[in-house]
Design a protein around this motif. Structure first.
Motif, PDB file in Angstrom:
ATOM      1  N   ILE A  69      49.523  40.959  31.718  1.00  0.00           N
ATOM      2  CA  ILE A  69      48.777  40.893  30.452  1.00  0.00           C
ATOM      3  C   ILE A  69      47.213  41.411  31.036  1.00  0.00           C
ATOM      4  CG2 ILE A  69      47.785  39.809  28.401  1.00  0.00           C
ATOM      5  CD1 ILE A  69      50.468  38.435  28.407  1.00  0.00           C
ATOM      6  N   ASP A  70      46.834  42.539  30.593  1.00  0.00           N
ATOM      7  CA  ASP A  70      45.519  42.820  30.937  1.00  0.00           C
ATOM      8  C   ASP A  70      45.155  42.680  32.392  1.00  0.00           C
ATOM      9  OD1 ASP A  70      45.211  43.494  28.111  1.00  0.00           O
ATOM     10  OD2 ASP A  70      43.464  42.539  27.854  1.00  0.00           O
ATOM     11  N   VAL A  71      46.247  43.248  33.359  1.00  0.00           N
ATOM     12  CA  VAL A  71      46.031  43.098  34.566  1.00  0.00           C
ATOM     13  C   VAL A  71      45.825  44.482  35.438  1.00  0.00           C
ATOM     14  CG1 VAL A  71      46.998  42.507  36.840  1.00  0.00           C
ATOM     15  CG2 VAL A  71      46.883  40.793  35.026  1.00  0.00           C
ATOM     16  N   LEU A  72      46.644  45.456  34.619  1.00  0.00           N
ATOM     17  CA  LEU A  72      47.069  46.802  35.522  1.00  0.00           C
ATOM     18  C   LEU A  72      45.622  47.325  35.638  1.00  0.00           C
ATOM     19  CD1 LEU A  72      50.452  47.517  34.149  1.00  0.00           C
ATOM     20  CD2 LEU A  72      49.973  46.941  36.407  1.00  0.00           C
ATOM     21  N   GLU A  73      44.568  47.464  34.633  1.00  0.00           N
ATOM     22  CA  GLU A  73      43.612  48.111  34.505  1.00  0.00           C
ATOM     23  C   GLU A  73      42.540  47.558  35.732  1.00  0.00           C
ATOM     24  OE1 GLU A  73      43.034  45.230  31.344  1.00  0.00           O
ATOM     25  OE2 GLU A  73      44.682  46.333  32.166  1.00  0.00           O
ATOM     26  N   HIS A  74      42.862  46.439  36.376  1.00  0.00           N
ATOM     27  CA  HIS A  74      42.175  45.944  37.420  1.00  0.00           C
ATOM     28  C   HIS A  74      42.586  46.128  38.693  1.00  0.00           C
ATOM     29  CE1 HIS A  74      39.879  43.110  34.695  1.00  0.00           C
ATOM     30  NE2 HIS A  74      40.723  43.204  33.881  1.00  0.00           N
ATOM     31  N   ILE A  75      43.493  46.871  38.675  1.00  0.00           N
ATOM     32  CA  ILE A  75      44.216  47.030  40.074  1.00  0.00           C
ATOM     33  C   ILE A  75      43.546  48.204  40.854  1.00  0.00           C
ATOM     34  CG2 ILE A  75      46.360  47.971  41.338  1.00  0.00           C
ATOM     35  CD1 ILE A  75      46.400  45.190  39.897  1.00  0.00           C
ATOM     36  N   GLU A  76      43.255  48.036  42.350  1.00  0.00           N
ATOM     37  CA  GLU A  76      42.867  49.444  42.844  1.00  0.00           C
ATOM     38  C   GLU A  76      43.715  50.422  42.850  1.00  0.00           C
ATOM     39  OE1 GLU A  76      40.792  47.366  46.683  1.00  0.00           O
ATOM     40  OE2 GLU A  76      42.722  46.204  45.898  1.00  0.00           O
ATOM     41  N   THR A  77      43.286  51.758  42.526  1.00  0.00           N
ATOM     42  CA  THR A  77      44.044  52.764  42.279  1.00  0.00           C
ATOM     43  C   THR A  77      44.910  53.061  43.331  1.00  0.00           C
ATOM     44  OG1 THR A  77      42.194  53.884  40.886  1.00  0.00           O
ATOM     45  CG2 THR A  77      43.886  55.307  41.766  1.00  0.00           C
ATOM     46  N   LEU A  96      32.120  43.668  38.763  1.00  0.00           N
ATOM     47  CA  LEU A  96      32.571  42.801  39.782  1.00  0.00           C
ATOM     48  C   LEU A  96      31.354  42.461  40.805  1.00  0.00           C
ATOM     49  CD1 LEU A  96      35.378  45.548  40.984  1.00  0.00           C
ATOM     50  CD2 LEU A  96      35.719  43.225  40.201  1.00  0.00           C
ATOM     51  N   PRO A  97      31.502  41.520  41.620  1.00  0.00           N
ATOM     52  CA  PRO A  97      30.336  41.204  42.466  1.00  0.00           C
ATOM     53  C   PRO A  97      29.463  42.383  43.289  1.00  0.00           C
ATOM     54  CG  PRO A  97      31.893  39.935  42.545  1.00  0.00           C
ATOM     55  CD  PRO A  97      32.600  40.854  41.934  1.00  0.00           C
ATOM     56  N   ASP A  98      30.493  43.483  43.431  1.00  0.00           N
ATOM     57  CA  ASP A  98      29.855  44.823  44.058  1.00  0.00           C
ATOM     58  C   ASP A  98      29.188  45.732  42.895  1.00  0.00           C
ATOM     59  OD1 ASP A  98      31.947  46.071  43.063  1.00  0.00           O
ATOM     60  OD2 ASP A  98      32.642  46.697  44.939  1.00  0.00           O
ATOM     61  N   GLY A  99      29.061  45.337  41.629  1.00  0.00           N
ATOM     62  CA  GLY A  99      28.555  46.335  40.670  1.00  0.00           C
ATOM     63  C   GLY A  99      29.322  46.980  40.007  1.00  0.00           C
ATOM     64  N   ASN A 115      32.651  48.284  37.287  1.00  0.00           N
ATOM     65  CA  ASN A 115      33.088  47.599  36.160  1.00  0.00           C
ATOM     66  C   ASN A 115      34.539  46.898  36.728  1.00  0.00           C
ATOM     67  OD1 ASN A 115      34.918  47.982  33.394  1.00  0.00           O
ATOM     68  ND2 ASN A 115      32.775  47.902  33.181  1.00  0.00           N
ATOM     69  N   ALA A 116      34.489  45.986  36.158  1.00  0.00           N
ATOM     70  CA  ALA A 116      35.867  45.067  36.428  1.00  0.00           C
ATOM     71  C   ALA A 116      37.159  45.721  36.068  1.00  0.00           C
ATOM     72  CB  ALA A 116      35.869  43.680  35.574  1.00  0.00           C
ATOM     73  N   HIS A 117      37.097  46.788  35.078  1.00  0.00           N
ATOM     74  CA  HIS A 117      38.371  47.609  34.805  1.00  0.00           C
ATOM     75  C   HIS A 117      38.243  48.939  35.737  1.00  0.00           C
ATOM     76  CE1 HIS A 117      39.040  45.943  30.434  1.00  0.00           C
ATOM     77  NE2 HIS A 117      39.432  45.208  31.472  1.00  0.00           N
ATOM     78  N   LEU A 118      38.788  48.703  36.817  1.00  0.00           N
ATOM     79  CA  LEU A 118      38.713  49.910  37.672  1.00  0.00           C
ATOM     80  C   LEU A 118      39.358  51.326  37.312  1.00  0.00           C
ATOM     81  CD1 LEU A 118      39.680  47.950  41.176  1.00  0.00           C
ATOM     82  CD2 LEU A 118      37.306  48.604  40.214  1.00  0.00           C
ATOM     83  N   ILE A 119      40.357  50.967  36.523  1.00  0.00           N
ATOM     84  CA  ILE A 119      41.070  52.197  35.900  1.00  0.00           C
ATOM     85  C   ILE A 119      41.146  52.093  34.323  1.00  0.00           C
ATOM     86  CG2 ILE A 119      43.402  53.392  35.775  1.00  0.00           C
ATOM     87  CD1 ILE A 119      44.618  51.718  38.062  1.00  0.00           C
TER      88      ILE A 119
END
Length: 178
Positions: free
Chosen positions: A93-101, A132-135, A137-141
């Motif tokens: 649930i609302d995880v996949l958009e956070h995965i590194e491509t 993210l701490p590195d700036g 967006n938390a949604h990588l995808i």
């Protein structure tokens, strides 16, 4: 099966940092009633929560009176949960958009490998409010459902697609393992 690389060490550390925020990783609470209804409809006896964070899905199900199931959390930011475990219903649930491509295919394979009967996968398709701490967006995808669906269809048959606030969710059955 499993034991494939699904996250970089640097990103795991950033996720661990984000999870210190009590407001991070709460989306599963909004889906608890839908998951409960699916569990009752399909007679689910076990749930694997892939990207469980602070186990809010279990909390939400318990608050709704649903307690008669085995719960298997998995989250790389919480190594004490152990490896992903197979279950009747796998929730992501609302995880996949956070995965590194570069790790998305490995994560989708993990999901297929642990899904016995059904998968409930929700994806937010736009920007997150958090960074993210590195700036970044938390949604990588940040991609539309038409981008995501072919990825799901490589491993699953889509039984249901539903639009939701900011994205969509699918109910999916694993393709034959043969």
């Amino acid at each position: 099966m499993l034991n494939r690389l699904t996250i970089s060490d640097a990103y795991r550390a950033q996720q661990q940092d984000l999870h210190r925020n009590p407001d991070y990783g709460v989306a599963s609470l909004a889906y608890a009633s839908t998951v409960k209804a699916l569990m009752e409809q399909f007679g689910t006896k076990s749930v694997s929560d892939y990207g469980a964070g602070k186990c809010n899905l279990r909390r939400g199900l318990h608050e709704l009176g649903k307690t008669d199931f085995e719960y298997f959390p998995y989250d790389p930011a919480f190594p004490n949960y152990g490896e992903p475990k197979p279950a009747d219903l796998v929730c992501c649930i609302d995880v996949l958009e956070h995965i590194e491509t570069e790790f998305l295919d490995a994560v989708l394979l993990d999901l297929k490998d642990i899904t016995r009967d059904l998968g409930f996968f929700s994806v937010h398709t736009g920007r997150a409010a958090k960074h993210l701490p590195d700036g970044r967006n938390a949604h990588l995808i940040q991609r539309s459902s038409s981008w995501w669906l072919p990825k799901f269809c490589q491993h699953f048959e889509i039984a249901h697609l539903q639009g939701s606030q900011g994205g969509f969710w699918v109910l999916a059955e694993p393709r034959s393992r043969a």
